[in-house]
Design a protein around this motif. Structure first.
Motif, PDB file in Angstrom:
ATOM      1  N   PRO B  53       0.806  -1.223   0.000  1.00 35.82           N
ATOM      2  CA  PRO B  53       0.000   0.000   0.000  1.00 35.82           C
ATOM      3  C   PRO B  53       0.834   1.266   0.000  1.00 35.82           C
ATOM      4  O   PRO B  53       0.356   2.325  -0.391  1.00 35.82           O
ATOM      5  CB  PRO B  53      -0.806  -0.110   1.289  1.00 35.82           C
ATOM      6  CG  PRO B  53       0.004  -1.003   2.158  1.00 35.82           C
ATOM      7  CD  PRO B  53       0.731  -1.946   1.266  1.00 35.82           C
ATOM      8  N   THR B  54       2.111   1.183   0.410  1.00 30.73           N
ATOM      9  CA  THR B  54       2.905   2.412   0.524  1.00 30.73           C
ATOM     10  C   THR B  54       3.919   2.562  -0.598  1.00 30.73           C
ATOM     11  O   THR B  54       4.763   3.444  -0.564  1.00 30.73           O
ATOM     12  CB  THR B  54       3.640   2.457   1.877  1.00 30.73           C
ATOM     13  OG1 THR B  54       4.336   1.226   2.047  1.00 30.73           O
ATOM     14  CG2 THR B  54       2.674   2.647   3.015  1.00 30.73           C
ATOM     15  N   HIS B  55       3.825   1.686  -1.609  1.00 31.26           N
ATOM     16  CA  HIS B  55       4.737   1.777  -2.738  1.00 31.26           C
ATOM     17  C   HIS B  55       4.520   3.099  -3.475  1.00 31.26           C
ATOM     18  O   HIS B  55       3.389   3.503  -3.736  1.00 31.26           O
ATOM     19  CB  HIS B  55       4.495   0.595  -3.690  1.00 31.26           C
ATOM     20  CG  HIS B  55       5.579   0.420  -4.699  1.00 31.26           C
ATOM     21  ND1 HIS B  55       5.668   1.208  -5.806  1.00 31.26           N
ATOM     22  CD2 HIS B  55       6.605  -0.450  -4.760  1.00 31.26           C
ATOM     23  CE1 HIS B  55       6.722   0.840  -6.523  1.00 31.26           C
ATOM     24  NE2 HIS B  55       7.310  -0.177  -5.895  1.00 31.26           N
ATOM     25  N   ASP B  56       5.627   3.798  -3.842  1.00 33.38           N
ATOM     26  CA  ASP B  56       5.500   5.138  -4.401  1.00 33.38           C
ATOM     27  C   ASP B  56       4.789   5.184  -5.746  1.00 33.38           C
ATOM     28  O   ASP B  56       3.891   5.985  -5.966  1.00 33.38           O
ATOM     29  CB  ASP B  56       6.893   5.780  -4.546  1.00 33.38           C
ATOM     30  CG  ASP B  56       7.431   6.186  -3.199  1.00 33.38           C
ATOM     31  OD1 ASP B  56       6.589   6.393  -2.292  1.00 33.38           O
ATOM     32  OD2 ASP B  56       8.653   6.269  -3.029  1.00 33.38           O
ATOM     33  N   GLU B  57       5.243   4.325  -6.693  1.00 30.46           N
ATOM     34  CA  GLU B  57       4.685   4.422  -8.043  1.00 30.46           C
ATOM     35  C   GLU B  57       3.499   3.480  -8.267  1.00 30.46           C
ATOM     36  O   GLU B  57       2.485   3.868  -8.822  1.00 30.46           O
ATOM     37  CB  GLU B  57       5.773   4.128  -9.087  1.00 30.46           C
ATOM     38  CG  GLU B  57       6.754   5.276  -9.231  1.00 30.46           C
ATOM     39  CD  GLU B  57       8.175   4.774  -9.393  1.00 30.46           C
ATOM     40  OE1 GLU B  57       8.355   3.679  -9.954  1.00 30.46           O
ATOM     41  OE2 GLU B  57       9.101   5.473  -8.936  1.00 30.46           O
ATOM     42  N   THR B 255      -5.998   6.201  -0.409  1.00 31.61           N
ATOM     43  CA  THR B 255      -6.509   4.873  -0.738  1.00 31.61           C
ATOM     44  C   THR B 255      -6.127   3.872   0.360  1.00 31.61           C
ATOM     45  O   THR B 255      -6.916   3.009   0.737  1.00 31.61           O
ATOM     46  CB  THR B 255      -5.922   4.407  -2.088  1.00 31.61           C
ATOM     47  OG1 THR B 255      -6.092   5.462  -3.020  1.00 31.61           O
ATOM     48  CG2 THR B 255      -6.628   3.170  -2.583  1.00 31.61           C
ATOM     49  N   HIS B 256      -4.901   4.017   0.872  1.00 33.86           N
ATOM     50  CA  HIS B 256      -4.426   3.142   1.930  1.00 33.86           C
ATOM     51  C   HIS B 256      -5.353   3.209   3.148  1.00 33.86           C
ATOM     52  O   HIS B 256      -5.769   2.191   3.710  1.00 33.86           O
ATOM     53  CB  HIS B 256      -2.998   3.572   2.319  1.00 33.86           C
ATOM     54  CG  HIS B 256      -2.322   2.649   3.270  1.00 33.86           C
ATOM     55  ND1 HIS B 256      -1.188   3.006   3.958  1.00 33.86           N
ATOM     56  CD2 HIS B 256      -2.615   1.388   3.671  1.00 33.86           C
ATOM     57  CE1 HIS B 256      -0.814   2.013   4.725  1.00 33.86           C
ATOM     58  NE2 HIS B 256      -1.659   1.019   4.574  1.00 33.86           N
TER      59      HIS B 256
END
Lengths: 286, 293
Positions: B53-57, B255-256
């Motif tokens: 969920p915290t991935h940048d791209e 969104t997370h």
């Protein structure tokens, strides 16, 4: 020895084994916490603030924080809880709607505590703007124990024989006089048991306060209901997951766990003692 | 008379306020959880196997590993708490002397109140290192340890509620069975246990509901890796601990954030279904034994 007697021997043996394993497992939880926590507890540990990045000193702010949060939760839940039970049992018409309400309250008592934490975060901390604070934590914990208090009070009120109410009304007492002088005194032990169990639950819960009230480290005591606070259960978690001195932190966590365990077991023991006495009384009266 | 009415209204207002507050929990969960499905495909959410969920791209919101973790830890916990909880209840009801029972029943109820953080801590510091050494496994914090601790934690709930169910079985059932020449074990397994069966199922369902909603224990003991476990000694991350571990860092409205509420919503619905099932079974049980609804 015939077949049936043989089966009975084996079966009873398995039952012995299960109670022994149960007591062994749960006993070892208490034994290890007590054995390894007892050494660190001292007057200083109970009355001083943490020092040296939580590797020394005491946990007094966490104890005080848990005390505030628990008292706050009970203050939030106690009056609406009892009033709700009185209204549902004494005033409102009985029927399908009441049954539905009773079932929903029972259900809410079983909703996971982390879900209450989510609710508290979005409503009390963000929407109402209380931030991470004792107030938000106490409101969240209060909601968490509310269903339990309502259903315990409802059960206690239902258990009061209808004839007592009728006798009082027949003597010309009003409905409120009947409730205050006859019904409530008779139901009081049951209501108290529910409240005390709620206190024990509020003191030991971690998930609802971890995003609404608790902080890992705070030097002094909280100064207002809007300040964040340390709390015993969260402090155990923080000591085990953060920081750089696992050994010293684990030792302190054992101390916290022992204090929390003793606290919660004592509170619950009072409630269970009350309940046991009531059960005895009602069996004797039959 | 005016006073009477004022009091009635006061109680009514307080009652409806508390009911509304409790109702608000349901509403907020839906209101904060459902927006997720405007942003993430529901099918991808439930069947995706990557939770980043915290991935940048390219953030990914697949909760299948998280759901599987919850199911596995709960099932494992049941393997521990059902035999031991029900077995102990049968012991207390059938074998224990009056004094043993009078002592052990309240003790079991008392043990049910031990806070979950204490179990989590115990599992992390004592059980995990012990199992790691004993079984020569790479990590002690895994699905197996989490199930074991969760199971131990649920034993008192299952035991205490099952014993209640057993003690509701009327004495005449046993006496009729003894009179037919059955011994104590035959009576217990063929008369008393079936009579209490639905009460015991209620106890098991409530134990299950407690295990699936339990947070601190799995957060500390399950190992916190959102992957589909290949063996019982792999670390996992159930629904509850995902919420607890990530809620602090999720940005409001992201969104997370909504994804975590959606997981909370799933938990809410699952435990609700369990509790309704328990309620219905227990009502049938009380009617069957002539105890009234």
């Amino acid at each position: 020895m015939n077949r049936a007697t043989f089966d009975q021997k084996i079966g009873f043996g398995l039952l012995y084994l299960s109670i022994l394993l149960t007591l062994f497992f749960l006993g070892s939880v208490i034994y290890f916490i007590a054995a390894r926590g007892a050494g660190i507890i001292s007057w200083q540990f109970l009355t001083e603030a943490p020092r040296k990045a939580m590797t020394a000193g005491g946990v007094a702010p966490a104890i005080v924080g848990t005390f505030y949060l628990t008292i706050g939760a009970v203050l939030v839940a106690i009056i609406p809880g009892i009033a709700c039970a009185i209204y549902l049992c004494e005033y409102s018409p009985k029927g399908v709607a009441m049954n539905l309400i009773r079932v929903s309250i029972n259900n809410l008592a079983g909703v996971p505590s982390v879900v209450f934490g989510l609710f508290g975060l979005s409503v009390f901390c963000k929407y109402m703007g209380f931030g991470v604070s004792i107030l938000a934590g106490a409101l969240t914990l209060g909601l968490l124990i509310l269903p339990g208090i309502i259903s315990a009070a409802q059960e206690a009120l239902i258990a009061v024989p209808q004839s007592l109410r009728e006798a009082s009304l027949a003597l010309g007492a009003t409905q409120w006089q009947t409730i205050r002088k006859i019904v409530l005194p008779a139901a009081l032990p049951g209501i108290l048991t529910g409240i005390i169990l709620g206190v024990g639950r509020a003191a030991g819960e971690t998930a609802p306060i971890m995003f609404t009230a608790a902080t890992m480290y705070k030097r002094g005591y909280p100064t207002s209901v809007f300040s964040e606070t340390m709390a015993l259960p969260y402090h155990i978690y923080a000591l085990m997951t953060e920081g750089t001195h696992p050994k010293a932190q684990t030792a302190i966590a054992f101390g916290c766990a022992l204090i929390l365990l003793v606290l919660v077991l004592l509170i619950s023991a009072i409630a269970i003692y009350f309940r046991q006495k009531q059960r005895g009384a009602s069996y004797g009266g039959r | 008379m005016v006073k009477e009415n004022v009091l009635k209204w006061t109680f009514g207002t307080l009652a409806y306020t508390s009911l509304l507050a409790l109702l608000a929990i349901t509403i907020v969960l839906f209101q904060q959880g459902l927006p997720l499905f405007g942003r993430v495909n529901a099918w991808e959410f439930f069947t995706g196997i990557h939770w980043y969920p915290t991935h940048d791209e390219h953030p990914e919101y697949g909760i299948l590993p998280i759901i599987i973790a919850s199911l596995c830890t709960t099932a494992g916990a049941m393997l521990v708490c059902v035999p031991l909880g029900v077995g102990s209840a049968l012991y207390l009801n059938e074998i224990a002397t009056f004094r043993q029972r009078a002592f052990l029943k309240p003790v079991v109820e008392l043990l049910a109140s031990i806070p979950s953080i204490v179990f989590g801590f115990f599992g992390m510091v004592i059980v995990a290192p012990f199992l790691q050494k004993l079984l020569h496994i790479p990590v002690g914090l895994n699905l197996f340890t989490a199930s074991l601790i969760l199971g131990i934690m649920a034993i008192p709930t299952v035991c205490s509620l099952s014993e209640d169910a057993l003690s509701f079985v009327p004495r005449s059932f046993r006496e009729a069975s003894y009179a037919l020449g059955a011994n104590r074990w035959q009576t217990l397994t063929q008369v008393v246990f079936p009579a209490a069966g639905s009460g015991i199922s209620t106890a098991i369902i409530l134990g299950m509901s407690r295990a699936i909603g339990e947070t601190m224990t799995v957060l500390m003991v399950a190992g916190n890796a959102a992957i589909i476990p290949k063996s019982i000694f792999d670390p996992v991350r159930p629904m509850t601990s995902t919420i607890a571990a990530e809620m602090g860092e999720a940005v409001i409205g992201s969104t997370h954030y909504h994804a975590l509420f959606a997981i909370g919503l799933i938990l809410f619905v699952v435990t609700f279904v369990f509790n309704i099932a328990a309620e219905m079974i227990s009502r049938r049980f009380r009617i069957k034994l002539g105890l009234g609804a």
